[in-house]
Design a protein around this motif. Structure first.
Motif, short mmCIF file in Angstrom:
data_model
loop_
_atom_site.label_atom_id
_atom_site.label_comp_id
_atom_site.label_asym_id
_atom_site.label_seq_id
_atom_site.Cartn_x
_atom_site.Cartn_y
_atom_site.Cartn_z
N VAL A 296 56.14 30.16 44.02
CA VAL A 296 57.03 30.32 42.86
C VAL A 296 57.03 31.79 42.47
N ILE A 297 58.21 32.34 42.25
CA ILE A 297 58.29 33.75 41.84
C ILE A 297 59.11 33.87 40.55
N GLN A 298 58.71 34.85 39.74
CA GLN A 298 59.41 35.14 38.50
C GLN A 298 59.74 36.63 38.47
N ILE A 299 61.02 36.95 38.26
CA ILE A 299 61.50 38.33 38.35
C ILE A 299 62.20 38.71 37.05
N ASP A 300 61.83 39.85 36.48
CA ASP A 300 62.53 40.39 35.32
C ASP A 300 63.81 41.07 35.80
N ILE A 301 64.94 40.51 35.40
CA ILE A 301 66.24 40.97 35.89
C ILE A 301 66.64 42.28 35.23
#
Length: 315
Positions: A296-301
């Motif tokens: 699972v990855i979380q990226i600040d756009i």
């Protein structure tokens, strides 16, 4: 580069012809090292995108092994209590194990949840199901590791303690579960959250990679990454990497969530990894067999700054 690992392949013993006299041969053992770059094995085809979305998002994973010291646990319970002020956008139950092929249809494809109130029992079958066979023995095709994924967004309606049941695995191998929750939180910035799920078999002595995001799909900085999988044992030194950067600098696959079951979370922001270059998750099993099942990855756009006439960017 992270894949420029040099390993010793073999030792050679050679004869020095100058040391032959009186009909005797004196062996002069000279050991030469043949150096060869370790090839990185691509396991991308073994994983697929289960979920991805952009918005004010964050995620959480809770779960554990269904085994304890090579015995099935009598109870597998988790507390479902989303943070206050968030909306549950999506929730998945993932479970994995190692069984005889005959058990796949009869048992491994089933899982059950007992609800907090009234002891209601709900039996479910997976929306997605993955297997990988054992290799290199006369039993090939008879033993399989597997992963099941089912959407439980509409199931987890009430807070409380739920119990996982009917998960099948061989007690001397591995088995575990995890609940992946994606929350919509108005207090967090715009983010991308993506889930990759599947089933791969990683052997010692090689390095493996999985492309979890293609180039230029999302522009921003990676904030968090979590991985889930089985058969990890403390003390082997195996590691996870993202775009060639070791995420913890220590033994990752160490049964962090119970008997040979790992759910690990890595804070990536400090490494300033830019997602537009694409994201590759890599694993070095080092001394053991591993079975990764989820990333699972979380990226600040990055978004355009309306205050800038030149179309500058802000987070």
């Amino acid at each position: 580069m992270w894949n420029k690992v040099v390993r010793v392949r073999k030792l050679l013993r050679v004869i020095d012809p100058k040391l032959i006299f009186f009909g005797l041969i004196i062996w002069n053992p000279v050991f030469a090292l043949e150096l060869k770059q370790t090839e990185t094995q691509d396991r991308t085809p073994f994983f697929e995108t289960v979920y991805e979305a952009v918005g004010p998002l964050e995620y959480e994973i809770i779960g554990a092994s269904i085994l304890e010291k090579a015995q099935k646990k009598s109870e597998n319970a988790f507390l479902w209590k989303p943070p206050k002020g968030v909306k549950v956008k999506k929730a998945y139950l993932v479970w994995s194990g190692y069984v005889a092929e005959a058990v796949i249809e009869k048992g491994a494809k089933n899982i059950a949840l007992t609800f907090p109130e009234g002891r209601k029992l709900l039996k479910m079958t997976p929306d997605r199901f993955y297997t990988v066979e054992e290799e290199g023995s006369s039993t090939q095709g008879q033993q399989k590791a597997y992963t099941g994924v089912v959407d439980v967004t509409s199931v987890l309606k009430k807070e409380g303690i739920y119990k996982v049941g009917d998960a099948e695995t061989q007690a001397d191998r591995f088995g575990g579960y995890g609940v992946i929750a994606i929350y919509e939180n108005p207090k967090v910035p715009k983010r991308y959250v993506g889930i990759q799920a599947g089933m791969a078999r990683l052997k010692p002595g090689e390095i493996y990679k999985v492309q979890i995001l293609k180039e230029n799909k999302v522009q921003g900085q990676v904030g968090w990454m979590s991985v889930m999988g089985g058969n990890g044992i403390l003390g082997n030194g195996s590691s996870n990497l993202l775009n060639g950067i070791t995420l913890s600098g220590k033994d990752d696959w160490d049964s962090s969530s119970g008997w040979r079951w790992d759910i690990d979370h890595f804070e990536i922001g400090k490494f300033q990894i830019e997602s537009q270059n694409g994201l590759t998750w890599s694993i070095d099993p080092l001394l053991q067999w591993l079975y990764p099942v989820v990333a699972v990855i979380q990226i600040d756009i990055r978004v355009a700054d309306p205050r800038s006439k030149k179309g500058g960017e802000k987070r």
